[in-house]
Design a protein around this motif. Structure first.
Motif, short mmCIF file in Angstrom:
data_model
loop_
_atom_site.label_atom_id
_atom_site.label_comp_id
_atom_site.label_asym_id
_atom_site.label_seq_id
_atom_site.Cartn_x
_atom_site.Cartn_y
_atom_site.Cartn_z
N PRO A 1 3.12 40.07 53.05
CA PRO A 1 3.69 39.96 51.70
C PRO A 1 4.88 40.89 51.50
O PRO A 1 4.98 41.96 52.12
N LYS A 2 5.74 40.50 50.59
CA LYS A 2 6.83 41.36 50.13
C LYS A 2 6.37 42.23 48.98
O LYS A 2 6.96 43.28 48.70
N GLU B 1 4.37 35.20 48.68
CA GLU B 1 4.92 36.50 49.07
C GLU B 1 4.13 37.66 48.47
O GLU B 1 4.48 38.81 48.65
#
Length: 248
Positions: free
Chosen positions: A156-157, A79
């Motif tokens: 991605p976070k 992530e």
């Protein structure tokens, strides 16, 4: 959301980080600033797992990255997107191949899916026509944009940028800042940027943490940055202003 709690790190008898706390919110471009040797890059490496802190917690949406098992850590790493200081492109791969590299390593997508996603990310950073070029054939600013495209290719976070404006002229630096800020807001990423660039601090610093000799001395935003009563921060800002004036 990323929360760091009481992060400490020493190398031998030299303490580099002394109990650092902080929170980084989705959709905000958060900066960690400070002079050379203040611990900001070490803090970033602790957050992404390249260095193990001596104590403390790094929480990704409540998940303790440091105490998680290997499978859980791998899931969190998937992530993350990282833009390294020198872009860290593979010289032997084309721009498109560089961007799709995380997809090759971490997904089982089909060839066409990976190419489509890589091209989509290149379009987002304005390099849709550069996919067949080699890193040696593009400018420093373009390399940074390729690095950003690669960093976001896995949706991605969390996005980490280590000195994204290093080695760039002021105009290109502004464009890179704007791109990072736009992507952060557009995808509601939790973005953490290591920088000493004054323009970045004033233009995209929605949250700013100032480190000095391993201690967090101040936290705020760009609107309050120049109004602090922290002597070390004011000296850091004034030194940066002087450098910017000399570069003009």
């Amino acid at each position: 959301m990323i929360d760091i709690k009481n992060i400490t790190k020493s190398f031998g008898d030299r303490q580099v980080l002394a109990g650092i706390d902080g929170s980084f919110k989705p959709g905000d471009t958060s900066l960690i600033i400070g002079g050379s040797g203040t611990g900001k890059s070490v803090l970033l490496k602790c957050m992404i797992g390249l260095i193990k802190p001596d104590s403390g917690q790094v929480l990704y949406d409540g998940r303790d990255f440091l105490t998680s098992d290997l499978d859980a850590q791998k899931a969190i790493r998937r992530e993350m997107g990282v833009l390294f200081q020198g872009s860290a492109l593979f010289d032997s791969k084309t721009v498109l191949e560089n961007v799709r590299f995380p997809l090759d390593m971490l997904t089982d997508q089909s060839e066409s899916e990976k190419v489509d996603r890589a091209q989509e990310c290149l379009r987002r950073v304005g390099l849709e026509k550069a996919g067949d070029r080699m890193p040696s054939e593009i400018s420093g600013g373009m390399k940074k944009r390729v690095g950003i495209a690669r960093a976001i290719v896995l949706n991605p976070k969390y996005l980490f940028c280590d000195e994204p404006n290093s080695g760039l002229d002021p105009l290109t630096s502004i464009k890179i800042d704007q791109l990072i800020s736009e992507i952060t807001d557009e995808y509601q990423i939790t973005t953490v940027v290591i920088t000493h660039d004054m323009n970045s601090m004033m233009e995209i610093g929605e949250q700013i943490m100032f480190l000095y000799e391993g201690h967090k001395l101040w936290q705020g935003n760009s609107s309050t940055l120049t109004h602090s009563n922290v002597k070390e921060l004011n000296e850091f800002i004034n030194a940066n202003k002087l450098i910017r004036e000399m570069e003009k």
